[in-house]
Write a protein that holds these residues in place. Structure first.
Motif, short mmCIF file in Angstrom:
data_model
loop_
_atom_site.label_atom_id
_atom_site.label_comp_id
_atom_site.label_asym_id
_atom_site.label_seq_id
_atom_site.Cartn_x
_atom_site.Cartn_y
_atom_site.Cartn_z
N ARG A 3 0.86 -1.18 0.00
CA ARG A 3 0.00 0.00 0.00
C ARG A 3 0.90 1.23 0.00
NH1 ARG A 3 -5.32 -0.63 -0.52
NH2 ARG A 3 -5.90 0.64 1.23
N THR A 4 0.51 2.24 -0.76
CA THR A 4 1.27 3.48 -0.85
C THR A 4 0.64 4.51 0.08
OG1 THR A 4 1.70 2.99 -3.17
CG2 THR A 4 2.11 5.23 -2.46
N PRO A 5 1.43 5.09 0.98
CA PRO A 5 0.84 6.07 1.90
C PRO A 5 0.50 7.38 1.17
CG PRO A 5 3.19 5.96 2.26
CD PRO A 5 2.85 4.89 1.25
N ILE A 65 -3.88 7.01 -12.26
CA ILE A 65 -4.40 7.64 -11.05
C ILE A 65 -5.37 6.70 -10.32
CG2 ILE A 65 -5.82 9.52 -10.15
CD1 ILE A 65 -4.59 11.31 -12.34
N GLU A 66 -6.25 6.04 -11.07
CA GLU A 66 -7.20 5.12 -10.45
C GLU A 66 -6.48 3.96 -9.77
OE1 GLU A 66 -11.26 5.69 -13.08
OE2 GLU A 66 -9.79 4.23 -13.78
N SER A 67 -5.44 3.46 -10.42
CA SER A 67 -4.65 2.37 -9.84
C SER A 67 -3.94 2.83 -8.57
CB SER A 67 -3.65 1.86 -10.86
OG SER A 67 -2.80 0.91 -10.29
N ALA A 68 -3.37 4.03 -8.63
CA ALA A 68 -2.67 4.56 -7.46
C ALA A 68 -3.63 4.76 -6.29
CB ALA A 68 -1.99 5.88 -7.82
N VAL A 74 -4.67 5.81 3.04
CA VAL A 74 -4.87 7.19 3.46
C VAL A 74 -4.55 7.32 4.95
CG1 VAL A 74 -6.51 9.10 3.62
CG2 VAL A 74 -6.64 7.49 1.70
N ILE A 75 -3.66 8.25 5.25
CA ILE A 75 -3.25 8.48 6.64
C ILE A 75 -3.57 9.94 6.98
CG2 ILE A 75 -1.30 8.59 8.24
CD1 ILE A 75 0.02 6.40 6.48
N ILE A 107 5.96 15.86 5.08
CA ILE A 107 6.28 14.55 4.52
C ILE A 107 4.99 13.93 3.99
CG2 ILE A 107 7.19 12.25 4.98
CD1 ILE A 107 8.96 13.53 7.14
N VAL A 108 4.98 13.66 2.68
CA VAL A 108 3.78 13.17 2.00
C VAL A 108 4.12 11.95 1.14
CG1 VAL A 108 2.70 15.46 1.96
CG2 VAL A 108 4.13 14.74 0.04
N GLY A 109 3.12 11.40 0.49
CA GLY A 109 3.32 10.28 -0.42
C GLY A 109 3.88 10.73 -1.76
N ASN A 110 4.37 9.77 -2.54
CA ASN A 110 4.96 10.08 -3.85
C ASN A 110 4.00 10.82 -4.77
OD1 ASN A 110 7.46 8.97 -3.31
ND2 ASN A 110 6.93 6.97 -4.15
N LEU A 111 2.73 10.42 -4.75
CA LEU A 111 1.75 11.01 -5.66
C LEU A 111 1.53 12.49 -5.44
CD1 LEU A 111 -1.02 8.27 -5.53
CD2 LEU A 111 0.53 8.74 -7.43
#
Length: 158
Positions: A3-5, A65-68, A74-75, A107-111
């Motif tokens: 999972r990507t934060p 975007i939909e895949s991401a 979500v944090i 500090i955020v996610g890559n997206l």
């Protein structure tokens, strides 16, 4: 699957972008294709081919975007108790020792990263070096441009 934060604000911004692509940009491209098709012979119709190529790029972006979003975790940093420790989603005020400058990063996610706006990806050397540290800690981080030394002045969950 990992999972990507992503922050709550980042999720909302990305969903807005997705909505714009789907409901504003996609119909514009469809109109451009229909208009170009009306000009006749499609083999030598540069407008048609350009619009079709743009449509392909748009659909690829929408799918990406939909895949991401499907793989996002979500944090909401506001749900994490403030302890002065650097965690994902927090905003950090730093004092850069070598230049005597104060910097502010979130500090955020890559997206959602945008270094010019102070939003740095959790994957960057600076973020990796800061996570887990506390207010008043002095941290030296190896970056591609050399070693940087920061003092953590403040950590906020905003």
């Amino acid at each position: 699957m990992n999972r990507t934060p992503i922050t709550k604000a980042g999720e909302l911004a990305i969903k807005e972008e997705l909505s714009k692509l789907k409901f504003v940009e996609r119909p514009k491209i469809s109109e451009a294709i229909a208009e170009a098709r009306a000009h006749g012979d499609l083999k030598e119709n540069a407008e048609y081919h350009a619009a079709k190529e743009l449509q392909g790029l748009m659909e690829a972006k929408i799918n990406e975007i939909e895949s991401a979003l499907a793989n996002a975790q979500v944090i909401d940093v506001k749900d994490i108790p403030e302890t002065g420790r650097v965690v994902f989603g927090c905003t950090i005020k730093l004092y850069e020792v070598s230049s005597s400058k104060e910097l502010v990063y979130k500090i955020v996610g890559n997206l959602e990263s945008d270094p010019e706006k102070g939003l740095i990806s959790i994957e960057t050397p600076i973020a990796k070096g800061l996570v887990g540290k506390f207010v008043d800690d002095e941290v030296t981080i190896d970056t591609p441009s050399g070693k940087l030394t920061y003092e953590i002045v403040e950590v906020k969950h905003i």
